[in-house]
Design a protein around this motif. Structure first.
Motif, short mmCIF file in Angstrom:
data_model
loop_
_atom_site.label_atom_id
_atom_site.label_comp_id
_atom_site.label_asym_id
_atom_site.label_seq_id
_atom_site.Cartn_x
_atom_site.Cartn_y
_atom_site.Cartn_z
N GLU A 6 0.83 -1.20 0.00
CA GLU A 6 0.00 0.00 0.00
C GLU A 6 0.87 1.25 0.00
N SER A 7 0.29 2.32 -0.50
CA SER A 7 0.95 3.62 -0.46
C SER A 7 -0.11 4.71 -0.44
N GLY A 8 0.30 5.91 0.00
CA GLY A 8 -0.58 7.06 -0.09
C GLY A 8 -1.17 7.56 1.22
N GLY A 9 -0.89 6.89 2.32
CA GLY A 9 -1.43 7.37 3.58
C GLY A 9 -0.73 8.64 4.03
N GLY A 10 -1.22 9.22 5.13
CA GLY A 10 -0.60 10.42 5.65
C GLY A 10 -1.53 11.22 6.54
N LEU A 11 -1.12 12.45 6.78
CA LEU A 11 -1.89 13.37 7.63
C LEU A 11 -2.60 14.39 6.74
N VAL A 12 -3.87 14.60 6.99
CA VAL A 12 -4.65 15.55 6.21
C VAL A 12 -5.64 16.25 7.13
N GLN A 13 -5.98 17.47 6.78
CA GLN A 13 -6.96 18.22 7.57
C GLN A 13 -8.37 17.77 7.24
N ARG A 19 -5.38 9.79 -1.58
CA ARG A 19 -5.58 8.66 -2.47
C ARG A 19 -4.67 7.54 -2.05
N LEU A 20 -5.25 6.39 -1.75
CA LEU A 20 -4.49 5.20 -1.40
C LEU A 20 -4.37 4.29 -2.62
N SER A 21 -3.23 3.66 -2.75
CA SER A 21 -3.03 2.69 -3.83
C SER A 21 -2.48 1.40 -3.26
N CYS A 22 -2.79 0.32 -3.93
CA CYS A 22 -2.32 -1.01 -3.52
C CYS A 22 -1.95 -1.79 -4.77
N ALA A 23 -0.76 -2.34 -4.77
CA ALA A 23 -0.30 -3.16 -5.89
C ALA A 23 -0.01 -4.57 -5.39
N ILE A 31 -8.16 -13.19 -9.59
CA ILE A 31 -8.61 -12.33 -8.50
C ILE A 31 -10.13 -12.30 -8.49
N ASN A 32 -10.69 -12.50 -7.31
CA ASN A 32 -12.14 -12.44 -7.13
C ASN A 32 -12.57 -11.04 -6.72
N VAL A 33 -11.86 -10.51 -5.73
CA VAL A 33 -12.19 -9.19 -5.24
C VAL A 33 -10.96 -8.56 -4.61
N MET A 34 -10.87 -7.25 -4.73
CA MET A 34 -9.87 -6.46 -4.00
C MET A 34 -10.59 -5.36 -3.25
N GLY A 35 -9.96 -4.88 -2.20
CA GLY A 35 -10.64 -3.84 -1.45
C GLY A 35 -9.80 -3.27 -0.33
N TRP A 36 -10.48 -2.47 0.48
CA TRP A 36 -9.84 -1.79 1.60
C TRP A 36 -10.66 -2.01 2.87
N TYR A 37 -9.95 -2.27 3.95
CA TYR A 37 -10.52 -2.31 5.28
C TYR A 37 -9.74 -1.30 6.12
N ARG A 38 -10.30 -0.96 7.27
CA ARG A 38 -9.60 -0.06 8.17
C ARG A 38 -9.82 -0.47 9.61
N ASN A 75 -4.05 -5.97 -11.27
CA ASN A 75 -3.61 -6.31 -9.91
C ASN A 75 -3.36 -5.09 -9.03
N THR A 76 -4.06 -3.98 -9.31
CA THR A 76 -3.97 -2.81 -8.46
C THR A 76 -5.36 -2.33 -8.08
N VAL A 77 -5.43 -1.65 -6.96
CA VAL A 77 -6.68 -1.05 -6.53
C VAL A 77 -6.36 0.26 -5.84
N SER A 78 -7.20 1.25 -6.06
CA SER A 78 -7.00 2.55 -5.44
C SER A 78 -8.25 2.97 -4.69
N LEU A 79 -8.07 3.85 -3.73
CA LEU A 79 -9.18 4.39 -2.97
C LEU A 79 -9.01 5.90 -2.90
N GLN A 80 -9.88 6.61 -3.60
CA GLN A 80 -9.90 8.06 -3.54
C GLN A 80 -10.80 8.48 -2.39
N MET A 81 -10.22 9.20 -1.43
CA MET A 81 -10.96 9.60 -0.23
C MET A 81 -11.10 11.11 -0.22
#
Length: 116
Positions: A6-13, A19-23, A31-38, A75-81
């Protein structure tokens, strides 16, 4: 051996965006499914969003309308937050499930902190 990085984490106001990315790499089949948990401190890991191989998406109610999951490349997934809130603060984990395997794969996690 399969790895999720994973990449893209950090501090934000509050109100900001990240934007998080995962390769995924290694011996990957169907691949059946990719995703994000927290997982926030003192809380259980929870689903944020998933995307199936067919492009079907699923979101937690708490992030609908603010987060967008996408499969940008093989084989990548991103999460725009967007419109991030302090309650979005957590370690975010990338997840992948492949057909024929009982257990999924997890990344190491990336910290997202929303604070002024």
């Amino acid at each position: 051996q399969v790895q999720l990085v994973e990449s893209g984490g950090g501090l934000v106001q509050p109100g900001g965006s990240l934007r998080l990315s995962c390769a995924a790499s290694g011996s990957i089949f169907s691949i059946n499914v990719m995703g994000w948990y927290r997982q926030a401190p003192g809380k259980e890991r929870e689903l944020v969003a998933t995307i199936s191989s067919g492009g079907t998406t699923n979101y937690a109610d708490s992030v609908k309308g603010r987060f967008t999951i996408s499969g940008d490349a093989k084989n990548t997934v991103s999460l725009q937050m967007n419109s991030l809130k302090p309650e979005d603060t957590a370690v975010y984990y990338c997840y992948m499930h492949t057909i024929g395997r009982a257990l999924g794969y997890w990344g190491q996690g990336t910290q997202v902190t929303v604070s002024s």
